[in-house]
Design a protein around this motif. Sequence first.
Motif, PDB file in Angstrom:
ATOM      1  N   GLY A  54     -30.106   7.212   0.395  1.00  0.00           N
ATOM      2  CA  GLY A  54     -29.024   6.927  -0.534  1.00  0.00           C
ATOM      3  C   GLY A  54     -27.934   7.973  -0.623  1.00  0.00           C
ATOM      4  N   TYR A  55     -27.983   9.009   0.220  1.00  0.00           N
ATOM      5  CA  TYR A  55     -26.963  10.052   0.161  1.00  0.00           C
ATOM      6  C   TYR A  55     -25.691   9.653   0.919  1.00  0.00           C
ATOM      7  CZ  TYR A  55     -30.903  12.837  -1.439  1.00  0.00           C
ATOM      8  OH  TYR A  55     -31.987  13.293  -2.138  1.00  0.00           O
ATOM      9  N   LEU A  56     -25.850   8.816   1.925  1.00  0.00           N
ATOM     10  CA  LEU A  56     -24.726   8.359   2.735  1.00  0.00           C
ATOM     11  C   LEU A  56     -24.769   6.843   2.851  1.00  0.00           C
ATOM     12  CD1 LEU A  56     -25.025  10.884   5.740  1.00  0.00           C
ATOM     13  CD2 LEU A  56     -23.481  11.086   3.781  1.00  0.00           C
ATOM     14  N   TYR A  57     -23.642   6.256   3.223  1.00  0.00           N
ATOM     15  CA  TYR A  57     -23.623   4.835   3.562  1.00  0.00           C
ATOM     16  C   TYR A  57     -22.677   4.625   4.737  1.00  0.00           C
ATOM     17  CZ  TYR A  57     -19.092   4.247   1.174  1.00  0.00           C
ATOM     18  OH  TYR A  57     -17.774   4.332   0.804  1.00  0.00           O
ATOM     19  N   ARG A  58     -22.923   3.555   5.481  1.00  0.00           N
ATOM     20  CA  ARG A  58     -22.133   3.268   6.672  1.00  0.00           C
ATOM     21  C   ARG A  58     -21.243   2.048   6.460  1.00  0.00           C
ATOM     22  NH1 ARG A  58     -27.106   4.459   9.763  1.00  0.00           N
ATOM     23  NH2 ARG A  58     -26.750   6.267  11.105  1.00  0.00           N
ATOM     24  N   GLU A  59     -20.105   2.056   7.143  1.00  0.00           N
ATOM     25  CA  GLU A  59     -19.257   0.874   7.247  1.00  0.00           C
ATOM     26  C   GLU A  59     -18.969   0.646   8.720  1.00  0.00           C
ATOM     27  OE1 GLU A  59     -16.020  -0.037   4.753  1.00  0.00           O
ATOM     28  OE2 GLU A  59     -16.622   1.378   3.195  1.00  0.00           O
ATOM     29  N   LYS A  60     -19.268  -0.563   9.180  1.00  0.00           N
ATOM     30  CA  LYS A  60     -19.117  -0.871  10.594  1.00  0.00           C
ATOM     31  C   LYS A  60     -17.684  -0.636  11.056  1.00  0.00           C
ATOM     32  CE  LYS A  60     -20.242  -4.437  13.994  1.00  0.00           C
ATOM     33  NZ  LYS A  60     -20.785  -5.799  14.200  1.00  0.00           N
ATOM     34  N   ASN A  61     -17.562   0.034  12.190  1.00  0.00           N
ATOM     35  CA  ASN A  61     -16.277   0.333  12.831  1.00  0.00           C
ATOM     36  C   ASN A  61     -15.401   1.297  12.027  1.00  0.00           C
ATOM     37  OD1 ASN A  61     -16.898  -1.422  14.965  1.00  0.00           O
ATOM     38  ND2 ASN A  61     -16.035  -3.172  13.872  1.00  0.00           N
ATOM     39  N   LYS A  62     -15.951   1.872  10.962  1.00  0.00           N
ATOM     40  CA  LYS A  62     -15.165   2.817  10.157  1.00  0.00           C
ATOM     41  C   LYS A  62     -15.805   4.199  10.094  1.00  0.00           C
ATOM     42  CE  LYS A  62     -12.766  -0.488   7.180  1.00  0.00           C
ATOM     43  NZ  LYS A  62     -12.454  -0.880   5.779  1.00  0.00           N
TER      44      LYS A  62
END
Length: 224
Positions: A54-62
């Motif tokens: 929960g410390y990071l999150y991803r966004e596809k292509n970003k």
Amino acid sequence: MKIPKYVQIKNTIFNEIQNKKYNDSIESERDLSKRLNASRMTVRKAIDELVKEGYLYREKNKGTFISDKSLWKKNTLVDDEQSENIEYRIVNFDIKYSSSQEVLNHLNIDDTDSSTIIRAIRLVLKDKRPQNIEEFYILRSYIDEKDINKFDKLLDLKTYLEDSTMTQRYIPMILDPKYAAALKLPIGTPIIMVEGTVKSKNGTPYIYYKSYNNPKEKVLEMTI
């Protein structure tokens, strides 16, 4: 005992994001790999761990971004309206552009649609005992950007029902083996899965929800 390389990198990244702000991006896997003298696979494993926690999150292509720091302390959420002994542990969280056909069908979109789907999976515990595992699939276009990583608000279905409706189905099934360990149940245990769809006032579905309930802990009640 020697600390694995990915753990060292995970700790390095964690220390480096302490002074950054919510939604700030971190370096790319390629840049981190070069700077930390590690393979991209090792860097990816370290980042995967931080995303799961929960410390990071991803966004596809970003890219990869820093989560809301108010959730960092224990990576658990407490629902004050229910009980101080209720905990919500985020098992998985991601933002993506595609999903399974089942999810697409319930959200009334197809695999050519450009809609972004937020997926969150959390474990619910009461007095440290697993009650159920919940899966949420939410159309991002219906969510305020500032709430993306505020899991207590994002995953509180009651907040959506002020101007939406929800239909639910109660489905007897055999527990999905991937959740057996988390719920502390034997593989093959019969359970009741609650499936729900939240629709806007104009009838557009924007949340698909599933709850796999522990029959040893959770009692489902209906008033008719």
